[in-house]
Scaffold this active site. Sequence first.
Site, PDB file in Angstrom:
ATOM      1  N   CYS A   1      -0.312   4.110   2.367  1.00 18.10           N
ATOM      2  CA  CYS A   1      -0.109   3.807   3.791  1.00 18.10           C
ATOM      3  C   CYS A   1       1.369   3.971   4.164  1.00 18.10           C
ATOM      4  CB  CYS A   1      -0.511   2.374   4.134  1.00 18.10           C
ATOM      5  SG  CYS A   1      -2.026   1.804   3.361  1.00 18.10           S
ATOM      6  N   ASP A   2       2.260   3.430   3.339  1.00 16.94           N
ATOM      7  CA  ASP A   2       3.668   3.319   3.758  1.00 16.94           C
ATOM      8  C   ASP A   2       4.637   4.206   2.988  1.00 16.94           C
ATOM      9  OD1 ASP A   2       2.933   1.376   5.626  1.00 16.94           O
ATOM     10  OD2 ASP A   2       2.966  -0.191   4.103  1.00 16.94           O
TER      11      ASP A   2
ATOM     12  N   CYS B   1       0.846  -1.205   0.000  1.00 22.95           N
ATOM     13  CA  CYS B   1       0.000   0.000   0.000  1.00 22.95           C
ATOM     14  C   CYS B   1       0.878   1.250   0.000  1.00 22.95           C
ATOM     15  CB  CYS B   1      -0.912  -0.022   1.229  1.00 22.95           C
ATOM     16  SG  CYS B   1      -1.833   1.492   1.447  1.00 22.95           S
TER      17      CYS B   1
END
Length: 313
Positions: free
Chosen positions: A137-138, A134
């Site tokens: 997200c990261d 993701c």
Amino acid sequence: MKADRDLIIIGGGGAGLAAAQYAARANLSPLLLEELATGGQALIIDRLENYPGFPEAIPGTELTRLFEEQAVRFGTEIKYTGVQKLTWSDGLFTAHTDDGPLTSLAVILATGAKHRTLGVPGEKEYAGKGVSYCATCDGPFFKGQPMVVVGGGDAACDETAYLAHLSDSVLMLHRRDRLRAQKALAERTLTNPHIQVRFNTELKEIRGNAKVQEVLLLDNKTGKTVAQKTSAVFVFVGSIPQTRVIEGLGVKLDQGGYVETDQRMQTSLRGLFAAGDVRATPFRQLIVAAGEGAIAAHTAAQYIDELKGDAYR
Ligand code: NAP
């Protein structure tokens, strides 16, 4: 036949929420069961550019909020619980949830699909330590650092575009000699100065110490391997349909494990409908998932009317 509900929808992504809205407007008081958070795959999309009606793009989280608000406003109840198994007996479905059994006359399966992994050495070991599935997200953890992306489809191109805002050194690896993604996405990826696309290249191993430090790459044309320094590896190599809850029901699946339905979203088990990414569908898009959810709700409403002897003939 006394059921807790007329209709249970399993899964709160785009398909499930659209089905819920249509079912609620058909007066079915649907119960939508979601394990974690509504939104499904849309949740990790930073900028949704292709959903009709939003010419300026919209974050997946915001579109999810709107989908949910609309479904609830018309009478959907959302319950956050895991569904372990779905069974069928004497015309009744039972969803065996973490909070106990719930019965219904009909079920719409909208459980979506989960990311596939590469299965190479180091992938499991460095998950959360540089290996991610993701970008939104990261990605921010690796701002300004070199990153590697694996995959050649729409997801890989979308997520790579996001990462290219964070770093001017994003290396995208694809095992073939051209991208699978839709033309517009592929073109944008190939012309982005922060993205380098390396074709005919396979990632064979992820190495590091406490965190990812390098990857081992194979050029499948020449057979040569090289080590490439990187801080992160983002993997977007397709998806796996989430059909665990219907195991044992004998529902027909295609070769890839996706649920087969007719054009009205009816599966091979009467009263069980499927919509969205879990279904064998030619084009996995949020707009398609939402459309399928609407059709599934409409067909489910007709099925329930027939069961109750209320069908309009
Ligand atoms: P996808 O279309 O199945 O593409 C997966 C890519 O990963 C393919 O290029 C495939 O290579 C590659 N791949 C698979 N296994 C691999 C392995 N073991 N090693 C290296 N590469 C591997 O999957 P997706 O991109 O996740 O998209 C899933 C669905 O969601 C698609 O229907 C897509 O259209 C949709 N989607 C749409 C959007 C959008 O419209 N913006 C965004 C995201 C997803 P090969 O080509 O060689 O098979």
